[in-house]
Design an enzyme around this catalytic site. Sequence first.
Site, short mmCIF file in Angstrom:
data_model
loop_
_atom_site.label_atom_id
_atom_site.label_comp_id
_atom_site.label_asym_id
_atom_site.label_seq_id
_atom_site.Cartn_x
_atom_site.Cartn_y
_atom_site.Cartn_z
N HIS A 54 36.73 43.38 31.96
CA HIS A 54 37.65 43.89 32.98
C HIS A 54 36.84 44.75 33.95
O HIS A 54 36.25 45.76 33.57
CB HIS A 54 38.75 44.70 32.31
CG HIS A 54 39.80 45.18 33.24
ND1 HIS A 54 40.85 44.39 33.66
CD2 HIS A 54 39.97 46.37 33.87
CE1 HIS A 54 41.63 45.09 34.48
NE2 HIS A 54 41.10 46.29 34.63
N SER A 95 37.48 47.49 29.69
CA SER A 95 37.25 47.97 31.05
C SER A 95 35.90 48.66 31.13
O SER A 95 35.72 49.76 30.59
CB SER A 95 38.38 48.94 31.42
OG SER A 95 38.01 49.68 32.55
N HIS A 102 39.85 43.41 38.74
CA HIS A 102 41.07 44.15 39.10
C HIS A 102 40.78 44.92 40.39
O HIS A 102 40.07 45.93 40.36
CB HIS A 102 41.41 45.08 37.92
CG HIS A 102 42.58 45.96 38.15
ND1 HIS A 102 42.87 47.04 37.33
CD2 HIS A 102 43.56 45.96 39.09
CE1 HIS A 102 43.96 47.65 37.75
NE2 HIS A 102 44.40 47.02 38.83
N ASP A 109 47.30 47.54 31.25
CA ASP A 109 46.07 48.28 31.55
C ASP A 109 46.35 49.77 31.66
O ASP A 109 47.10 50.20 32.52
CB ASP A 109 45.50 47.73 32.87
CG ASP A 109 44.20 48.40 33.30
OD1 ASP A 109 43.63 49.18 32.52
OD2 ASP A 109 43.74 48.11 34.42
N MET A 112 41.53 47.42 43.09
CA MET A 112 42.36 48.58 43.48
C MET A 112 41.82 49.04 44.82
O MET A 112 41.20 50.11 44.94
CB MET A 112 42.27 49.67 42.40
CG MET A 112 43.08 49.34 41.16
SD MET A 112 42.54 50.29 39.72
CE MET A 112 41.13 49.32 39.25
N MET A 129 37.33 49.94 42.85
CA MET A 129 38.10 51.03 43.49
C MET A 129 37.41 51.45 44.78
O MET A 129 36.18 51.52 44.84
CB MET A 129 38.17 52.23 42.54
CG MET A 129 38.74 51.89 41.17
SD MET A 129 38.94 53.38 40.19
CE MET A 129 39.42 52.69 38.60
N MET A 158 50.42 48.14 35.12
CA MET A 158 49.64 49.37 34.93
C MET A 158 50.44 50.33 34.05
O MET A 158 51.60 50.62 34.33
CB MET A 158 49.36 50.04 36.27
CG MET A 158 48.34 49.32 37.14
SD MET A 158 46.76 48.98 36.35
CE MET A 158 46.18 50.64 35.96
N ASP A 189 36.91 47.02 37.19
CA ASP A 189 37.79 47.81 38.07
C ASP A 189 37.08 48.10 39.38
O ASP A 189 36.10 48.85 39.42
CB ASP A 189 38.15 49.13 37.38
CG ASP A 189 39.10 48.91 36.22
OD1 ASP A 189 40.18 48.34 36.44
OD2 ASP A 189 38.76 49.32 35.09
C1 DX5 Z 1 42.54 52.47 35.73
C2 DX5 Z 1 41.80 51.18 35.43
C3 DX5 Z 1 41.77 50.87 33.98
C4 DX5 Z 1 41.02 51.90 33.14
C5 DX5 Z 1 41.38 51.70 31.71
O1 DX5 Z 1 42.74 52.54 37.08
O2 DX5 Z 1 42.45 50.08 36.07
O3 DX5 Z 1 41.25 49.57 33.77
O4 DX5 Z 1 39.65 51.83 33.32
O5 DX5 Z 1 40.80 52.71 30.95
P1 DX5 Z 1 41.58 53.35 29.70
O6 DX5 Z 1 41.81 52.25 28.73
O7 DX5 Z 1 40.62 54.40 29.20
O8 DX5 Z 1 42.87 53.92 30.21
ZN ZN Z 2 41.93 48.02 35.48
#
Ligand code: DX5
Ligand code: ZN
Length: 228
Positions: free
Chosen positions: A39, A14, A72, A181, A74, A43, A143, A41
Amino acid sequence: MSKNLTDTVLLSPSIIATDLSLLGSTVSSFDSTSIHFLHIDVMDGNFVPNVTIGPGYIQNLKHHTSIPLDIHLMIAQPELSLIHYSECNPYFLTIHMESTRQPIRLLQQIKKAGIKAGLSINPSTPVAMLFDMIEYADMILIMSVEPGFYGQKFIPASLKRIEQLHNFINANNMDVVIEVDGGINEDTIADVVKAGARIIVAGSGVFNAHDINKQAKVLIQKACKALK
Ligand code: DX5
Ligand code: ZN
């Protein structure tokens, strides 16, 4: 989902867990034999409290790597911007079932664009709520922390949730892979693989290390050992 995706374990680091302002040069040094996906993320400060990056940034990042992307989302109401993420042409494009009233329609749109469709579920949503939607997805993302931030602690109840999903998929002979994740590191990776996860997201578990490629190898070796 091709059988070899469910028969092996793949790592999807990630990238928000590293310095995003340096990401182009960081990813260009990644060894694709142990870093199988990136990956990403996304947000929006609404579905989750944090804000990260959008499609323009992802398009720029693609100039620096040929490693396939695992996006991903969010974000609230992903239907409003799904097209922009499809245009990034990731390997996986994942929406949250809690973020939209039309998850099946969105999964269908993702597949129609020739992209593997992922459906993610928060730690507090009962796994059984997914069951009627699995057939529309190529991947289910469990998650194992509340979404929003990297560096959180793995929620132990996630193991039972992965197992429950894995058993349902097997019992119904479905063609879908499980991704996990949140809070995955050298201590937690074997257990999630044993529970049934085959694509492992790791943020701080990879990027806290000095040598990222070496750490990715350590994690993937532990994961493959747990598979046997
Ligand atoms: C959280 C993200 C994850 C996060 C994972 O909302 O979707 O992908 O970055 O990071 P670690 O492995 O440090 O929990
Ligand atoms: Zn993620």
